[in-house]
Design a protein around this motif. Structure first.
Motif, PDB file in Angstrom:
ATOM      1  N   LEU A 103      -8.918   6.101 -70.107  1.00  0.00           N
ATOM      2  CA  LEU A 103     -10.133   6.561 -69.435  1.00  0.00           C
ATOM      3  C   LEU A 103      -9.801   7.590 -68.361  1.00  0.00           C
ATOM      4  CD1 LEU A 103     -12.148   3.226 -69.093  1.00  0.00           C
ATOM      5  CD2 LEU A 103     -12.389   5.011 -70.833  1.00  0.00           C
ATOM      6  N   SER A 104      -8.723   7.359 -67.637  1.00  0.00           N
ATOM      7  CA  SER A 104      -8.329   8.299 -66.577  1.00  0.00           C
ATOM      8  C   SER A 104      -7.920   9.651 -67.151  1.00  0.00           C
ATOM      9  CB  SER A 104      -7.170   7.709 -65.760  1.00  0.00           C
ATOM     10  OG  SER A 104      -7.580   6.549 -65.069  1.00  0.00           O
ATOM     11  N   ALA A 105      -7.261   9.630 -68.312  1.00  0.00           N
ATOM     12  CA  ALA A 105      -6.765  10.865 -68.923  1.00  0.00           C
ATOM     13  C   ALA A 105      -7.803  11.540 -69.817  1.00  0.00           C
ATOM     14  CB  ALA A 105      -5.510  10.567 -69.740  1.00  0.00           C
ATOM     15  N   GLY A 106      -8.912  10.867 -70.085  1.00  0.00           N
ATOM     16  CA  GLY A 106      -9.895  11.415 -71.012  1.00  0.00           C
ATOM     17  C   GLY A 106      -9.447  11.348 -72.463  1.00  0.00           C
ATOM     18  N   THR A 107      -8.545  10.412 -72.775  1.00  0.00           N
ATOM     19  CA  THR A 107      -8.059  10.241 -74.140  1.00  0.00           C
ATOM     20  C   THR A 107      -9.052   9.405 -74.937  1.00  0.00           C
ATOM     21  OG1 THR A 107      -5.769  10.324 -73.377  1.00  0.00           O
ATOM     22  CG2 THR A 107      -6.151   9.363 -75.551  1.00  0.00           C
ATOM     23  N   PRO A 108      -9.511   9.854 -76.101  1.00  0.00           N
ATOM     24  CA  PRO A 108     -10.470   9.082 -76.884  1.00  0.00           C
ATOM     25  C   PRO A 108      -9.982   7.660 -77.141  1.00  0.00           C
ATOM     26  CG  PRO A 108     -10.347  11.300 -77.734  1.00  0.00           C
ATOM     27  CD  PRO A 108      -9.253  11.189 -76.710  1.00  0.00           C
ATOM     28  N   LEU A 109     -10.911   6.715 -77.013  1.00  0.00           N
ATOM     29  CA  LEU A 109     -10.573   5.293 -77.015  1.00  0.00           C
ATOM     30  C   LEU A 109     -11.568   4.531 -77.885  1.00  0.00           C
ATOM     31  CD1 LEU A 109      -9.048   2.811 -75.662  1.00  0.00           C
ATOM     32  CD2 LEU A 109     -10.848   2.888 -73.937  1.00  0.00           C
ATOM     33  N   SER A 152     -27.558   7.161 -79.271  1.00  0.00           N
ATOM     34  CA  SER A 152     -26.217   6.790 -78.831  1.00  0.00           C
ATOM     35  C   SER A 152     -25.150   7.496 -79.656  1.00  0.00           C
ATOM     36  CB  SER A 152     -26.021   5.274 -78.953  1.00  0.00           C
ATOM     37  OG  SER A 152     -26.081   4.868 -80.312  1.00  0.00           O
ATOM     38  N   ARG A 153     -23.916   7.495 -79.148  1.00  0.00           N
ATOM     39  CA  ARG A 153     -22.805   8.054 -79.921  1.00  0.00           C
ATOM     40  C   ARG A 153     -22.627   7.279 -81.214  1.00  0.00           C
ATOM     41  NH1 ARG A 153     -19.231   8.126 -76.367  1.00  0.00           N
ATOM     42  NH2 ARG A 153     -19.259  10.367 -75.982  1.00  0.00           N
ATOM     43  N   GLU A 191     -23.386  -5.393 -80.072  1.00  0.00           N
ATOM     44  CA  GLU A 191     -22.384  -5.176 -81.115  1.00  0.00           C
ATOM     45  C   GLU A 191     -21.588  -3.888 -80.927  1.00  0.00           C
ATOM     46  OE1 GLU A 191     -21.392  -6.903 -83.843  1.00  0.00           O
ATOM     47  OE2 GLU A 191     -22.667  -8.647 -83.491  1.00  0.00           O
ATOM     48  N   ALA A 192     -22.032  -3.013 -80.041  1.00  0.00           N
ATOM     49  CA  ALA A 192     -21.265  -1.802 -79.719  1.00  0.00           C
ATOM     50  C   ALA A 192     -21.605  -1.389 -78.301  1.00  0.00           C
ATOM     51  CB  ALA A 192     -21.579  -0.666 -80.692  1.00  0.00           C
ATOM     52  N   VAL A 193     -20.617  -0.839 -77.617  1.00  0.00           N
ATOM     53  CA  VAL A 193     -20.798  -0.312 -76.262  1.00  0.00           C
ATOM     54  C   VAL A 193     -20.121   1.044 -76.188  1.00  0.00           C
ATOM     55  CG1 VAL A 193     -20.937  -2.591 -75.170  1.00  0.00           C
ATOM     56  CG2 VAL A 193     -18.713  -1.441 -75.360  1.00  0.00           C
ATOM     57  N   GLU A 194     -20.575   1.872 -75.265  1.00  0.00           N
ATOM     58  CA  GLU A 194     -19.963   3.191 -75.123  1.00  0.00           C
ATOM     59  C   GLU A 194     -20.178   3.736 -73.724  1.00  0.00           C
ATOM     60  OE1 GLU A 194     -23.205   6.241 -76.927  1.00  0.00           O
ATOM     61  OE2 GLU A 194     -22.402   4.781 -78.369  1.00  0.00           O
ATOM     62  N   LEU A 195     -19.320   4.682 -73.358  1.00  0.00           N
ATOM     63  CA  LEU A 195     -19.489   5.445 -72.130  1.00  0.00           C
ATOM     64  C   LEU A 195     -20.211   6.746 -72.444  1.00  0.00           C
ATOM     65  CD1 LEU A 195     -16.025   5.009 -70.362  1.00  0.00           C
ATOM     66  CD2 LEU A 195     -18.201   4.018 -69.658  1.00  0.00           C
ATOM     67  N   ALA A 196     -20.923   7.251 -71.474  1.00  0.00           N
ATOM     68  CA  ALA A 196     -21.645   8.504 -71.661  1.00  0.00           C
ATOM     69  C   ALA A 196     -20.673   9.669 -71.769  1.00  0.00           C
ATOM     70  CB  ALA A 196     -22.608   8.728 -70.503  1.00  0.00           C
ATOM     71  N   ALA A 197     -21.105  10.729 -72.453  1.00  0.00           N
ATOM     72  CA  ALA A 197     -20.317  11.963 -72.527  1.00  0.00           C
ATOM     73  C   ALA A 197     -20.099  12.487 -71.101  1.00  0.00           C
ATOM     74  CB  ALA A 197     -21.071  12.979 -73.374  1.00  0.00           C
ATOM     75  N   PRO A 198     -18.973  13.187 -70.858  1.00  0.00           N
ATOM     76  CA  PRO A 198     -18.030  13.718 -71.854  1.00  0.00           C
ATOM     77  C   PRO A 198     -16.965  12.730 -72.323  1.00  0.00           C
ATOM     78  CG  PRO A 198     -17.357  14.436 -69.697  1.00  0.00           C
ATOM     79  CD  PRO A 198     -18.654  13.670 -69.498  1.00  0.00           C
ATOM     80  N   ALA A 199     -16.921  11.521 -71.744  1.00  0.00           N
ATOM     81  CA  ALA A 199     -15.918  10.553 -72.211  1.00  0.00           C
ATOM     82  C   ALA A 199     -16.181  10.183 -73.670  1.00  0.00           C
ATOM     83  CB  ALA A 199     -15.967   9.302 -71.344  1.00  0.00           C
ATOM     84  N   TRP A 200     -15.098   9.944 -74.449  1.00  0.00           N
ATOM     85  CA  TRP A 200     -15.249   9.385 -75.788  1.00  0.00           C
ATOM     86  C   TRP A 200     -14.609   8.006 -75.757  1.00  0.00           C
ATOM     87  CZ3 TRP A 200     -14.308   6.825 -80.094  1.00  0.00           C
ATOM     88  CH2 TRP A 200     -15.092   7.079 -81.222  1.00  0.00           C
ATOM     89  N   ALA A 201     -15.428   7.020 -75.447  1.00  0.00           N
ATOM     90  CA  ALA A 201     -14.966   5.633 -75.375  1.00  0.00           C
ATOM     91  C   ALA A 201     -16.035   4.769 -76.025  1.00  0.00           C
ATOM     92  CB  ALA A 201     -14.741   5.202 -73.938  1.00  0.00           C
ATOM     93  N   LEU A 202     -15.660   4.110 -77.098  1.00  0.00           N
ATOM     94  CA  LEU A 202     -16.583   3.323 -77.899  1.00  0.00           C
ATOM     95  C   LEU A 202     -15.941   1.984 -78.221  1.00  0.00           C
ATOM     96  CD1 LEU A 202     -19.167   3.125 -79.751  1.00  0.00           C
ATOM     97  CD2 LEU A 202     -17.781   4.188 -81.555  1.00  0.00           C
ATOM     98  N   GLU A 225      -8.583  14.787 -82.364  1.00  0.00           N
ATOM     99  CA  GLU A 225      -8.172  16.098 -82.849  1.00  0.00           C
ATOM    100  C   GLU A 225      -8.706  17.194 -81.946  1.00  0.00           C
ATOM    101  OE1 GLU A 225      -7.649  17.610 -87.296  1.00  0.00           O
ATOM    102  OE2 GLU A 225      -9.742  17.329 -86.734  1.00  0.00           O
ATOM    103  N   ALA A 226      -9.972  17.067 -81.550  1.00  0.00           N
ATOM    104  CA  ALA A 226     -10.589  18.064 -80.667  1.00  0.00           C
ATOM    105  C   ALA A 226      -9.911  18.065 -79.304  1.00  0.00           C
ATOM    106  CB  ALA A 226     -12.078  17.784 -80.528  1.00  0.00           C
ATOM    107  N   ALA A 227      -9.612  16.862 -78.785  1.00  0.00           N
ATOM    108  CA  ALA A 227      -8.978  16.793 -77.475  1.00  0.00           C
ATOM    109  C   ALA A 227      -7.577  17.363 -77.505  1.00  0.00           C
ATOM    110  CB  ALA A 227      -8.931  15.337 -77.007  1.00  0.00           C
ATOM    111  N   SER A 228      -6.826  17.101 -78.583  1.00  0.00           N
ATOM    112  CA  SER A 228      -5.461  17.635 -78.665  1.00  0.00           C
ATOM    113  C   SER A 228      -5.471  19.154 -78.782  1.00  0.00           C
ATOM    114  CB  SER A 228      -4.718  17.016 -79.844  1.00  0.00           C
ATOM    115  OG  SER A 228      -5.264  17.424 -81.079  1.00  0.00           O
ATOM    116  N   SER A 229      -6.492  19.703 -79.434  1.00  0.00           N
ATOM    117  CA  SER A 229      -6.604  21.159 -79.545  1.00  0.00           C
ATOM    118  C   SER A 229      -6.878  21.767 -78.179  1.00  0.00           C
ATOM    119  CB  SER A 229      -7.741  21.520 -80.513  1.00  0.00           C
ATOM    120  OG  SER A 229      -7.464  21.041 -81.811  1.00  0.00           O
TER     121      SER A 229
END
Length: 234
Positions: A103-109, A152-153, A191-202, A225-229
C-alpha cells in the motif's frame, strides 16, 4: 514487454512428500496456475522477517495474499471464539507487513479469502469469527452467488452476478479505513472490498484459484503491468 512478477504468499506447515516429513513452505498449485494463465510470473513468498517486506515488495510488480488459517483475533482487538482456528503468527506478521509495504509503495495488491480479511485488519477493521453457510463440507469447495456493487473496481472486472468457489467461516465485520464493500453474498456477507483509485487494492472472500474465471487475477496482472511500465521496469 516482460510479464509482471507477482509474489504469492505461502503457508508454513508440516508436510510429507516422498521420504520426507518436515516443515515446509506450501502453496497449492492452483495459485501459480491462476497467475500464469492471467499473464503473470508467479513467485512464492514464504514467511520472512516483517522488516524485509518493503525490500521484497520493491522487487515485485504485484502481490497476492493467499488464503489459509484464521487471522489471530488479537490482531483486531478481539478474544478468540471457540470456533476460531489456531493462529499462524509468522504468516500474520509477515503478511501484514507485506500489505503495508504494498500500500505504501502503490504496488497492486490482491487478497484472497484470508488475504481479504487480513487486508481489512491491516486497515483497522474487524472480523466476524464464525458464520454458517459458506462451507459446504470440511475440505470441500462450495459455490454461491456474489453480486457486485455498481461502480466498483470489482464490478468493472465482473459486472454480473457470478457463482464463485467458496470455503470460509469468517468474514469482514467493521470495514477498515478507506475500504469499501464491492460485492455481497445473498445473505449480505461482504464478499469483496477495495480501496479507491488511484490505489489498486482488492480483496475477494472466495477462491478464484479454484475456478476457471481469470478476470479478478487478470485485473491484478494488468494493473501490475501498467505500474511496472510507469516505473520503467517493463
Amino acid at each position: 514487454m516482460s510479464k509482471p512478477l507477482i509474489g504469492v504468499t505461502t503457508y508454513l506447515d508440516r508436510a510429507r512428500w516422498g521420504v520426507w516429513d518436515m516443515r515446509a513452505a506450501l502453496l497449492p498449485a492452483p495459485y501459480p496456475r491462476l497467475v500464469q494463465e492471467s499473464g503473470g510470473i508467479a513467485v512464492m513468498l514464504p514467511p520472512d522477517a516483517p522488516e524485509a517486506a518493503a525490500a521484497v515488495v520493491a522487487r515485485l510488480d504485484g502481490v497476492v495474499i493467499a488464503g489459509g488459517a484464521d487471522v489471530e483475533p488479537v490482531r483486531y482487538g478481539a478474544e478468540p471464539d471457540s470456533r476460531t482456528g489456531p493462529p499462524a503468527r509468522e504468516r500474520d506478521g509477515w503478511e501484514l507487513a507485506l500489505i503495508d509495504a504494498a500500500l505504501s509503495a502503490g504496488t497492486p495488491l490482491l487478497g484472497i479469502c484470508r488475504g481479504m480479511q487480513l487486508l481489512n485488519v491491516a486497515l483497522g477493521g474487524t472480523l466476524v469469527q464464525h458464520l454458517d453457510g459458506h462451507v459446504e463440507a470440511v475440505g470441500v469447495i462450495g459455490r454461491h452467488a456474489v453480486k457486485p456493487v455498481p461502480g466498483s473496481r470489482y464490478a468493472s472486472l465482473v459486472p454480473e452476478l457470478a457463482e464463485v468457489p467458496t470455503y470460509h467461516h469468517q468474514a469482514v465485520d467493521r470495514l477498515g479505513a478507506g475500504l469499501a464493500a464491492s460485492a455481497h453474498a445473498e445473505d449480505g456477507t461482504v464478499e469483496a472490498v477495495e480501496l479507491a483509485a488511484p490505489a489498486w487494492a482488492l480483496g475477494v472472500q472466495w477462491h478464484p484459484e479454484m475456478g476457471e474465471d481469470l478476470r479478478v487475477m487478470r485485473g491484478l496482472v494488468e494493473a501490475a503491468e501498467a505500474a511496472s511500465s510507469t516505473v520503467g521496469r517493463a
